[in-house]
Design a protein around this motif. Structure first.
Motif, mmCIF file in Angstrom:
data_model
loop_
_atom_site.group_PDB
_atom_site.id
_atom_site.type_symbol
_atom_site.label_atom_id
_atom_site.label_comp_id
_atom_site.label_asym_id
_atom_site.label_seq_id
_atom_site.Cartn_x
_atom_site.Cartn_y
_atom_site.Cartn_z
ATOM 1 N N ARG A 9 0.815 -1.153 -0.122
ATOM 2 C CA ARG A 9 0.018 -0.078 -0.033
ATOM 3 C C ARG A 9 0.862 1.195 0.172
ATOM 4 N N CYS A 10 1.950 1.457 0.917
ATOM 5 C CA CYS A 10 2.774 2.515 0.999
ATOM 6 C C CYS A 10 3.635 2.590 -0.215
ATOM 7 N N GLY A 11 3.939 1.563 -1.136
ATOM 8 C CA GLY A 11 4.733 1.670 -2.243
ATOM 9 C C GLY A 11 6.228 1.313 -2.171
ATOM 10 N N ASN A 12 6.799 1.135 -0.958
ATOM 11 C CA ASN A 12 8.098 0.636 -0.559
ATOM 12 C C ASN A 12 8.565 -0.572 -1.225
ATOM 13 N N VAL A 13 7.754 -1.648 -1.322
ATOM 14 C CA VAL A 13 7.849 -2.802 -2.148
ATOM 15 C C VAL A 13 7.202 -2.695 -3.440
ATOM 16 N N ARG A 14 7.995 -3.084 -4.443
ATOM 17 C CA ARG A 14 7.215 -3.350 -5.752
ATOM 18 C C ARG A 14 7.840 -4.618 -6.286
ATOM 19 N N PHE A 15 6.875 -5.187 -7.080
ATOM 20 C CA PHE A 15 7.298 -6.581 -7.557
ATOM 21 C C PHE A 15 6.541 -6.630 -9.023
ATOM 22 N N ARG A 16 7.016 -7.669 -9.901
ATOM 23 C CA ARG A 16 6.272 -8.090 -11.076
ATOM 24 C C ARG A 16 6.461 -9.337 -11.333
ATOM 25 N N VAL A 17 5.479 -10.100 -12.057
ATOM 26 C CA VAL A 17 5.305 -11.471 -12.535
ATOM 27 C C VAL A 17 5.210 -11.527 -13.920
ATOM 28 N N ALA A 18 5.907 -12.356 -14.535
ATOM 29 C CA ALA A 18 5.725 -12.394 -16.128
ATOM 30 C C ALA A 18 4.959 -13.732 -16.396
ATOM 31 N N GLY A 19 4.300 -13.563 -17.450
ATOM 32 C CA GLY A 19 3.381 -14.741 -17.884
ATOM 33 C C GLY A 19 2.256 -14.960 -17.202
ATOM 34 N N GLU A 20 1.456 -15.947 -17.472
ATOM 35 C CA GLU A 20 0.330 -16.459 -16.909
ATOM 36 C C GLU A 20 0.763 -17.291 -15.558
ATOM 37 N N PRO A 21 -0.169 -17.130 -14.287
ATOM 38 C CA PRO A 21 0.023 -17.941 -13.189
ATOM 39 C C PRO A 21 -0.193 -19.485 -13.734
ATOM 40 N N LEU A 22 0.489 -20.261 -12.915
ATOM 41 C CA LEU A 22 0.318 -21.642 -12.841
ATOM 42 C C LEU A 22 -1.002 -22.094 -12.429
ATOM 43 N N ARG A 23 -1.654 -21.411 -11.482
ATOM 44 C CA ARG A 23 -2.780 -21.600 -10.728
ATOM 45 C C ARG A 23 -3.230 -20.641 -9.834
ATOM 46 N N VAL A 24 -4.458 -20.313 -9.617
ATOM 47 C CA VAL A 24 -5.322 -19.233 -9.114
ATOM 48 C C VAL A 24 -6.245 -19.877 -8.139
ATOM 49 N N GLY A 25 -5.965 -19.517 -6.819
ATOM 50 C CA GLY A 25 -7.197 -20.047 -5.876
ATOM 51 C C GLY A 25 -7.389 -19.173 -4.832
ATOM 52 N N ILE A 26 -8.327 -19.534 -3.730
ATOM 53 C CA ILE A 26 -8.864 -18.955 -2.839
ATOM 54 C C ILE A 26 -8.700 -19.722 -1.501
#
Ligand SMILES: [Zn+2]
Ligand SMILES: [Zn+2]
Length: 128
Positions: A9-26
């Motif tokens: 939320r504060c923006g100190n940590v940033r990241f990126r992920v490339a490509g589609e996820p292997l799986r998405v869950g809840i």
């Protein structure tokens, strides 16, 4: 290739992920409930090589968060990066779960998501 960006939320940590996820869950388990202060966690799993992050994080039980603002972000191991999808910049994320974990802890006012695989507890391989 699709690249998705995210941050705390504060923006100190940033990241990126490339490509589609292997799986998405809840996940509705009590750990996810406590950590998030909410009813469930929404996450996606990418290969570890697809992940790139900047900024200081601290971890509890291998789950990383921003020490300044407390946002939960990701868990990393040698093989996989698990991203808390609410930390992605784009909202909505365009990603949809294919399975639900710990459905026995799901709030009674939430219905099973149509078309998703349902697990009472953790995701398990079929018995041999
Ligand atoms: Zn932060
Ligand atoms: Zn959980």
């Amino acid at each position: 290739m699709t690249v998705r960006e995210g941050s705390c939320r504060c923006g100190n940590v940033r990241f990126r992920v490339a490509g589609e996820p292997l799986r998405v869950g809840i996940c509705h388990c009590t750990d996810c409930r406590r950590e998030s202060g909410s009813a469930f966690a929404f996450f996606g799993i990418w290969p570890a090589s697809a992940f790139e992050g900047h900024g200081e994080t601290v971890d509890y039980a291998e789950r990383r968060f921003c020490p300044a603002c407390g946002s939960r972000l990701f868990s990393l191991n040698d093989e996989e990066a698990e991203i808390k999808l609410g930390s992605l910049t784009d909202a909505p994320s365009g990603l949809a779960p294919s399975y639900e974990l710990w459905t026995k802890r799901r709030e009674t006012w939430l219905a099973a998501l149509p078309g998703t695989e349902q697990f009472d507890e953790d995701r398990v391989s079929p018995p041999a």
